[in-house]
Motif scaffolding. Structure first.
Motif, PDB file in Angstrom:
ATOM      1  N   ALA A  68      40.374  45.798  35.339  1.00  0.00           N
ATOM      2  CA  ALA A  68      39.804  44.741  36.181  1.00  0.00           C
ATOM      3  C   ALA A  68      39.814  43.386  35.484  1.00  0.00           C
ATOM      4  O   ALA A  68      40.248  42.380  36.069  1.00  0.00           O
ATOM      5  CB  ALA A  68      38.376  45.120  36.574  1.00  0.00           C
ATOM      6  N   SER A  69      39.350  43.336  34.227  1.00  0.00           N
ATOM      7  CA  SER A  69      39.327  42.051  33.526  1.00  0.00           C
ATOM      8  C   SER A  69      40.739  41.547  33.277  1.00  0.00           C
ATOM      9  O   SER A  69      41.003  40.339  33.318  1.00  0.00           O
ATOM     10  CB  SER A  69      38.563  42.183  32.204  1.00  0.00           C
ATOM     11  OG  SER A  69      39.150  43.161  31.358  1.00  0.00           O
ATOM     12  N   GLN A 125      43.274  41.992  35.279  1.00  0.00           N
ATOM     13  CA  GLN A 125      43.739  41.397  36.535  1.00  0.00           C
ATOM     14  C   GLN A 125      43.289  39.945  36.642  1.00  0.00           C
ATOM     15  O   GLN A 125      44.025  39.085  37.127  1.00  0.00           O
ATOM     16  CB  GLN A 125      43.227  42.218  37.716  1.00  0.00           C
ATOM     17  CG  GLN A 125      43.913  43.555  37.878  1.00  0.00           C
ATOM     18  CD  GLN A 125      43.375  44.364  39.037  1.00  0.00           C
ATOM     19  OE1 GLN A 125      42.477  43.932  39.754  1.00  0.00           O
ATOM     20  NE2 GLN A 125      43.912  45.557  39.231  1.00  0.00           N
ATOM     21  N   TYR A 126      42.065  39.679  36.188  1.00  0.00           N
ATOM     22  CA  TYR A 126      41.601  38.291  36.174  1.00  0.00           C
ATOM     23  C   TYR A 126      42.417  37.449  35.192  1.00  0.00           C
ATOM     24  O   TYR A 126      42.853  36.342  35.514  1.00  0.00           O
ATOM     25  CB  TYR A 126      40.121  38.228  35.787  1.00  0.00           C
ATOM     26  CG  TYR A 126      39.174  38.375  36.948  1.00  0.00           C
ATOM     27  CD1 TYR A 126      39.161  37.455  37.992  1.00  0.00           C
ATOM     28  CD2 TYR A 126      38.293  39.448  36.998  1.00  0.00           C
ATOM     29  CE1 TYR A 126      38.290  37.596  39.056  1.00  0.00           C
ATOM     30  CE2 TYR A 126      37.414  39.601  38.065  1.00  0.00           C
ATOM     31  CZ  TYR A 126      37.417  38.666  39.089  1.00  0.00           C
ATOM     32  OH  TYR A 126      36.562  38.808  40.151  1.00  0.00           O
ATOM     33  N   GLU A 153      42.369  40.492  41.401  1.00  0.00           N
ATOM     34  CA  GLU A 153      41.238  41.408  41.292  1.00  0.00           C
ATOM     35  C   GLU A 153      40.550  41.606  42.630  1.00  0.00           C
ATOM     36  O   GLU A 153      40.155  42.726  42.972  1.00  0.00           O
ATOM     37  CB  GLU A 153      40.242  40.874  40.260  1.00  0.00           C
ATOM     38  CG  GLU A 153      39.255  41.899  39.750  1.00  0.00           C
ATOM     39  CD  GLU A 153      38.017  42.065  40.610  1.00  0.00           C
ATOM     40  OE1 GLU A 153      37.261  43.038  40.423  1.00  0.00           O
ATOM     41  OE2 GLU A 153      37.792  41.209  41.483  1.00  0.00           O
ATOM     42  N   GLU A 156      41.715  45.372  43.050  1.00  0.00           N
ATOM     43  CA  GLU A 156      40.534  46.138  42.632  1.00  0.00           C
ATOM     44  C   GLU A 156      39.486  46.180  43.733  1.00  0.00           C
ATOM     45  O   GLU A 156      38.803  47.188  43.926  1.00  0.00           O
ATOM     46  CB  GLU A 156      39.935  45.510  41.377  1.00  0.00           C
ATOM     47  CG  GLU A 156      38.891  46.356  40.692  1.00  0.00           C
ATOM     48  CD  GLU A 156      39.489  47.489  39.879  1.00  0.00           C
ATOM     49  OE1 GLU A 156      39.078  48.638  40.115  1.00  0.00           O
ATOM     50  OE2 GLU A 156      40.348  47.236  39.020  1.00  0.00           O
ATOM     51  N   GLY A 194      50.216  41.653  39.365  1.00  0.00           N
ATOM     52  CA  GLY A 194      49.076  42.559  39.426  1.00  0.00           C
ATOM     53  C   GLY A 194      49.487  44.015  39.346  1.00  0.00           C
ATOM     54  O   GLY A 194      48.890  44.803  38.599  1.00  0.00           O
ATOM     55  N   ASN A 242      48.794  46.855  36.205  1.00  0.00           N
ATOM     56  CA  ASN A 242      48.185  48.168  36.422  1.00  0.00           C
ATOM     57  C   ASN A 242      49.068  49.297  35.893  1.00  0.00           C
ATOM     58  O   ASN A 242      48.574  50.243  35.266  1.00  0.00           O
ATOM     59  CB  ASN A 242      47.908  48.378  37.911  1.00  0.00           C
ATOM     60  CG  ASN A 242      46.810  47.477  38.442  1.00  0.00           C
ATOM     61  OD1 ASN A 242      46.040  46.912  37.678  1.00  0.00           O
ATOM     62  ND2 ASN A 242      46.748  47.328  39.751  1.00  0.00           N
ATOM     63  N   SER A 282      42.346  50.689  41.011  1.00  0.00           N
ATOM     64  CA  SER A 282      42.733  49.324  40.660  1.00  0.00           C
ATOM     65  C   SER A 282      43.825  48.780  41.567  1.00  0.00           C
ATOM     66  O   SER A 282      44.130  47.593  41.535  1.00  0.00           O
ATOM     67  CB  SER A 282      43.224  49.271  39.211  1.00  0.00           C
ATOM     68  OG  SER A 282      44.483  49.912  39.061  1.00  0.00           O
ATOM     69  N   PHE A 335      32.522  44.794  39.054  1.00  0.00           N
ATOM     70  CA  PHE A 335      33.905  44.561  39.454  1.00  0.00           C
ATOM     71  C   PHE A 335      34.201  45.237  40.793  1.00  0.00           C
ATOM     72  O   PHE A 335      33.387  45.987  41.317  1.00  0.00           O
ATOM     73  CB  PHE A 335      34.866  45.099  38.384  1.00  0.00           C
ATOM     74  CG  PHE A 335      34.831  44.348  37.084  1.00  0.00           C
ATOM     75  CD1 PHE A 335      35.509  43.152  36.928  1.00  0.00           C
ATOM     76  CD2 PHE A 335      34.116  44.847  36.005  1.00  0.00           C
ATOM     77  CE1 PHE A 335      35.490  42.460  35.733  1.00  0.00           C
ATOM     78  CE2 PHE A 335      34.085  44.168  34.796  1.00  0.00           C
ATOM     79  CZ  PHE A 335      34.763  42.963  34.660  1.00  0.00           C
ATOM     80  N   GLY A 336      35.394  44.951  41.327  1.00  0.00           N
ATOM     81  CA  GLY A 336      35.824  45.596  42.558  1.00  0.00           C
ATOM     82  C   GLY A 336      34.924  45.319  43.743  1.00  0.00           C
ATOM     83  O   GLY A 336      34.733  46.174  44.600  1.00  0.00           O
ATOM     84  N   THR A 379      33.014  39.856  40.906  1.00  0.00           N
ATOM     85  CA  THR A 379      33.961  39.531  41.972  1.00  0.00           C
ATOM     86  C   THR A 379      33.391  38.477  42.914  1.00  0.00           C
ATOM     87  O   THR A 379      34.088  37.535  43.309  1.00  0.00           O
ATOM     88  CB  THR A 379      34.320  40.789  42.780  1.00  0.00           C
ATOM     89  OG1 THR A 379      34.775  41.804  41.893  1.00  0.00           O
ATOM     90  CG2 THR A 379      35.402  40.497  43.811  1.00  0.00           C
TER      91      THR A 379
END
Length: 481
Positions: A121-122, A124-125, A151, A155, A355, A359, A386, A423-424, A429
């Protein structure tokens, strides 16, 4: 808007969902992609609406379907409002009915699993924010808030993307929700396509421990049906219907969780207005759904403390959650703006490819170095999540570990208790877009880079080098399939 229009709009969603299931049962391509009926129905509604049928009608000189396709503007307006309401129900039910594990086992299972989830997740940011800063902004003049779309869409999934629409519109990024919804669609389809491909690769190369032969599924599994001799209870009744319908009772608890979330969010926003709103304003733009999730935690804790925790059945909550999510996905896709996506197609493709690539990289390169025992079965669930929604991760785990021989499902569930609030679709988020709007890309990029590095170090150099702290090889309690 009349109650009849609202009711008709909901009935049409039910009809579309039913017709989409018929397509899923009979269309081989939909079965091979494991496409949920809600995705099929959402695209069908989009095709019959103003963005596709309406555009075609206008180009042919006809005004009959130009404004709203086969629907009416009032119906489309209801559908456009539904995702922001339904996402609060989805998140409020996440932890209702959840039983907490023993602290020791949970801590040992959660560690490596949480490391993988936070790295995904982090990262993706970090990838999205770097692209927005170095590529999308300079080359295409893209709004900096696009850095959070990977994200939010992958996510977070369709629910989070739709739930953030109001915030992005208020902050001057109206096309953001449509791009995030498109990203979520790429994630759901890509999650299944790449996930199944990775599982086949894992079987062929001997990396899976629970599958040792070719990946095969019965016709009923491909069509999404149960055989007549299969026993798969949807939920358990915890109260007698003569006193109150069990489904109604559970909906009542979900409603209380949302109301707790409303009170909590209003209280936090009041504190912000009182103390620091004249300097910076963040909480004013945080949507309800992540706080509704905290409301669900409060309700569950209160029931547990009073000895009434057993009155909530997780299976029943999952049914409520699933209904809300199906209706949310159809209504969100039906009102998707293809014009906004077409106007930003280059930045969108760059973000989507980056993205998905991140992953896949994390799963193939980093997961084996963080989770030493059953890394494939445990990592494939986080990979699926994700890429779209939790359900995708669960589907892939079920394919990779059909008899639940590994602790993948157990570890994944424990991780959600810590991961989901942030997250997600959680607090991070929800706050990312307002933070970018208020402070720009750099502060969030620095924070997420620090989070990524910290969890990489923790995962690789602690859990990866000390697999004895993980109980993946220990006997585990039975977990429902």
């Amino acid at each position: 808007m009349s109650a009849n229009i609202i009711g008709l709009s909901l009935l049409l969603l039910g009809l579309i969902l039913l017709l989409a299931k018929v397509v899923r049962i009979n269309a081989g391509w939909a079965q091979r992609l494991f496409l949920p009926s809600s995705i099929i129905g959402g695209f069908a509604a989009l095709a019959l609406g103003p963005e596709v049928l309406g555009t075609i009608a206008s180009s042919l000189g006809s005004d009959r379907f130009a404004e709203a396709g086969i629907f009416t503007p009032e119906i489309l307006q209801v559908w456009k409002s539904l995702p922001g309401l339904l996402i609060s129900i989805v998140f409020a039910t996440l932890f209702l009915g959840e039983s907490l594990p023993t602290p020791k086992r949970a801590a040992r299972l959660v560690g490596p699993q949480l490391s993988v989830g936070v790295v995904l997740a982090s990262g993706q940011y970090v990838v999205g924010l770097l692209l927005a800063l170095l590529v999308l902004g300079p080359l295409f003049g893209t709004n900096p808030m696009a850095g959070a779309l990977i994200e939010m869409g992958l996510e977070g999934g369709h629910g989070t993307a739709a739930g953030m629409r109001g915030v992005m519109e208020e902050l001057g990024f109206p096309e953001g929700a449509d791009l995030a919804l498109a990203m979520a669609t790429v994630g759901v389809v890509g999650g299944i396509v790449f996930g199944v491909a990775l599982i086949n690769w894992g079987v062929r190369t001997g990396r899976t421990k629970c599958l040792d032969g070719a990946l095969e599924q019965s016709l009923d599994e491909q069509r999404g049906l149960f055989r007549g001799d299969e026993q798969y209870p949807a939920a358990m009744m915890t109260t007698r219907p003569a006193s109150i319908e069990p489904l109604a009772l559970h909906f009542g608890f979900a409603s209380v969780a949302v109301l707790f979330g409303v009170l909590l969010l209003k209280g936090l926003q009041w504190i912000e207005q009182l103390l620091w709103a004249d300097v910076v304003e963040i909480l004013a733009y945080v949507p309800l759904f992540p706080v509704a999730m905290l409301g669900g935690v409060v309700v569950q804790l209160l029931l547990d403390k009073t000895g009434n925790g057993g009155i909530i059945d997780q299976g029943m909550m999952l049914r409520i959650q699933g209904l809300a999510l199906d209706l949310l996905i159809i209504s969100a896709l039906a009102t998707l703006s293809l014009t906004a996506i077409a106007a930003n197609w280059q930045p969108f493709i760059i973000l989507a490819v980056a993205g998905v690539a991140w992953n896949v990289f994390v799963f193939l390169v980093l997961v084996p170095r963080i989770i030493r025992k059953y890394w494939f079965e445990r990592g494939i669930g986080d990979f699926g999540q994700s890429m779209g929604v939790t359900a995708t991760g669960l589907i892939l785990m079920k394919i990779a570990d059909p008899e639940n021989e590994s602790p993948a499902l157990e570890a994944f569930g424990y991780k959600q208790l810590i991961f989901e609030p942030f997250f997600g679709g959680g607090l991070i988020t929800a706050a990312a877009i307002p933070i970018i709007a208020e402070f720009g890309l750099i502060p969030l990029l620095i924070f997420m880079s620090v989070v990524l590095v910290c969890f990489l170090i923790l995962g690789i150099f602690y859990y990866g080098r000390h697999p004895e702290v993980d109980v993946a090889g220990d006997p585990q309690p039975s977990v429902a399939n």
